[in-house]
Motif scaffolding. Structure first.
Motif, PDB file in Angstrom:
ATOM      1  N   LYS A  74       0.812  -1.215   0.000  1.00  0.00           N
ATOM      2  CA  LYS A  74       0.000   0.000   0.000  1.00  0.00           C
ATOM      3  C   LYS A  74       0.848   1.269   0.000  1.00  0.00           C
ATOM      4  O   LYS A  74       0.506   2.268   0.627  1.00  0.00           O
ATOM      5  CB  LYS A  74      -0.979  -0.013   1.172  1.00  0.00           C
ATOM      6  N   VAL A  75       1.965   1.220  -0.709  1.00  0.00           N
ATOM      7  CA  VAL A  75       2.770   2.425  -0.910  1.00  0.00           C
ATOM      8  C   VAL A  75       2.098   3.264  -1.986  1.00  0.00           C
ATOM      9  O   VAL A  75       1.791   2.748  -3.066  1.00  0.00           O
ATOM     10  CB  VAL A  75       4.204   2.057  -1.358  1.00  0.00           C
ATOM     11  N   PRO A  76       1.839   4.536  -1.752  1.00  0.00           N
ATOM     12  CA  PRO A  76       1.188   5.359  -2.767  1.00  0.00           C
ATOM     13  C   PRO A  76       1.981   5.358  -4.063  1.00  0.00           C
ATOM     14  O   PRO A  76       3.201   5.561  -4.055  1.00  0.00           O
ATOM     15  CB  PRO A  76       1.162   6.755  -2.143  1.00  0.00           C
ATOM     16  N   ALA A  77       1.288   5.106  -5.172  1.00  0.00           N
ATOM     17  CA  ALA A  77       1.969   5.122  -6.466  1.00  0.00           C
ATOM     18  C   ALA A  77       2.473   6.519  -6.785  1.00  0.00           C
ATOM     19  O   ALA A  77       3.498   6.685  -7.454  1.00  0.00           O
ATOM     20  CB  ALA A  77       1.025   4.628  -7.556  1.00  0.00           C
ATOM     21  N   GLN A  78       1.764   7.527  -6.291  1.00  0.00           N
ATOM     22  CA  GLN A  78       2.176   8.916  -6.470  1.00  0.00           C
ATOM     23  C   GLN A  78       2.093   9.614  -5.111  1.00  0.00           C
ATOM     24  O   GLN A  78       1.125  10.327  -4.824  1.00  0.00           O
ATOM     25  CB  GLN A  78       1.284   9.619  -7.489  1.00  0.00           C
ATOM     26  N   PRO A  79       3.092   9.417  -4.254  1.00  0.00           N
ATOM     27  CA  PRO A  79       3.037  10.027  -2.911  1.00  0.00           C
ATOM     28  C   PRO A  79       2.974  11.548  -2.992  1.00  0.00           C
ATOM     29  O   PRO A  79       3.527  12.162  -3.904  1.00  0.00           O
ATOM     30  CB  PRO A  79       4.333   9.554  -2.250  1.00  0.00           C
ATOM     31  N   LYS A  80       2.276  12.143  -2.023  1.00  0.00           N
ATOM     32  CA  LYS A  80       2.108  13.595  -1.981  1.00  0.00           C
ATOM     33  C   LYS A  80       2.843  14.253  -0.821  1.00  0.00           C
ATOM     34  O   LYS A  80       3.206  15.419  -0.889  1.00  0.00           O
ATOM     35  CB  LYS A  80       0.612  13.942  -1.874  1.00  0.00           C
ATOM     36  N   ARG A  81       3.041  13.490   0.290  1.00  0.00           N
ATOM     37  CA  ARG A  81       3.673  14.062   1.484  1.00  0.00           C
ATOM     38  C   ARG A  81       4.685  13.046   2.032  1.00  0.00           C
ATOM     39  O   ARG A  81       4.336  12.156   2.807  1.00  0.00           O
ATOM     40  CB  ARG A  81       2.641  14.400   2.557  1.00  0.00           C
TER      41      ARG A  81
END
Length: 348
Positions: A74-81
């Motif tokens: 569940k690592v964001p494919a496009q992390p924001k922070r």
């Protein structure tokens, strides 16, 4: 083009108490569960593979990433922070234009700015409004939680090794930890690019560096003598091998890097990138080699070369002693660029 200009070209924007923590950790986990619910939506592919989505929501896509402390889902494919819990890793992230909102900082020293950020990328951190998450070598989990990261990135080597805090950090947000001591910064950049969905940027960063290397290699005159990459430790001397990050960069510029003295020196964990030997043994091995000092002040270099064991060496008498800069002990994109600038100025 200097190191900062080169950074702008490739990045587009210029770029370490557990007291009471155990009693409060349940609260951390509860709050973190809410954060994870906001960002996670199913498992992804292995190790930076294609991200999975639910309902076609690309913003909620996640991936599964294998890193040096395990496997994180569940690592964001496009992390924001992103919060960096490694001041070393922060430079690599900034070079990728990763959305770093805060970073661990070290106690201020000659190699940092007043906040404790490494000098080579402190300007890029300022331009991207990166805050100090905490100062010290152990992650402050509560302060990290307050920053509401959707991804935490840190180190599994060095003084800021966060492996023993991995479970606590993972309760806050998906956490990725990487070794940075046994890999080139280019390989680490490529790996981060793949794991964070920034492959294109990683390629641009490495390509910009390679282009700069080619330009400087064509513009300098490499001395016929080998280059001894050394660091003075007062009673002993560290010798960096051709396999070190510094040695690889010098080799790419056309230099022949001096092999360490014969016999086994003192190393850390069987590493092959450097070893420590007595001053006398290094001086006898260096003989006619030029001396290139890694991470020293000019005053420290002057004091080292004034010792009886060094002052009569040909390199000292012929003024073939070079200062590679304070930021060259651990190379990232920024410090590698600064080292290239130093080489160009000294040998151009």
């Amino acid at each position: 083009m200097n190191g900062r200009q080169l950074a702008r070209t490739a990045t587009g924007r210029g770029g370490w108490g557990s007291g009471g923590l155990r009693a409060r950790f349940k609260g951390v986990a509860v709050l973190a569960a809410g954060l994870l619910a906001l960002t996670a939506c199913g498992g992804g592919g292995e190790g930076g593979g294609d991200a999975d989505t639910k309902g076609g929501d690309k913003a909620a896509a996640t991936r599964t990433v294998k890193h040096d402390a395990g496997t994180t889902e569940k690592v964001p494919a496009q992390p924001k922070r992103i919060v960096s819990v490694s001041v070393t890793m922060t430079g690599h992230l900034l070079a990728l234009d990763a959305p770093v909102v805060a970073s661990q900082a070290t106690p201020p020293s000659v190699i940092t700015d007043k906040q404790g950020f490494f000098s080579q990328w402190s300007e890029a951190a300022a331009k991207n409004s990166v805050k100090v998450a905490y100062q010290g070598f152990e992650p402050d989990v509560e302060k990290v939680l307050a920053l509401k990261p959707d991804l935490i990135v840190g180190a599994s080597s060095g003084a800021e090794n966060a492996e023993k805090f991995y479970d606590k950090l993972s309760a806050v947000a998906p956490t990725l930890l990487y070794r940075h001591d046994d890999v080139s910064w280019q390989d680490l950049t490529a790996r981060l690019g793949k794991d964070l969905g920034l492959e294109k940027r990683a390629g641009e960063v490495v390509a910009a560096h390679d282009k700069r290397v080619g330009e400087v290699k064509a513009a300098i005159t490499v001395p016929k003598q080998s280059a001894a990459l050394v660091r003075d430790n007062q009673s002993a001397m560290t010798v960096f091998t051709a396999e070190s990050a510094q040695g690889r960069l010098l080799t790419s510029l056309g230099f022949t890097v001096l092999e360490p003295p014969a016999g086994k020196g003192q190393t850390q964990g069987g590493r092959s990138d450097f070893a420590e030997f007595s001053q006398e043994k290094v001086a006898d091995t260096a003989k006619d080699s030029s001396l290139l000092f890694v991470s020293h002040t000019p005053e420290e270099i002057t004091a080292a070369t004034a010792r009886p064991v060094w002052k009569d060496l040909a390199a000292v008498e012929d003024k073939r002693v070079y200062d590679l800069g304070l930021d060259t002990f651990r190379l990232d994109y920024y410090s590698a660029g600064n080292l290239i600038d130093k080489i160009e100025k000294a040998f151009g």
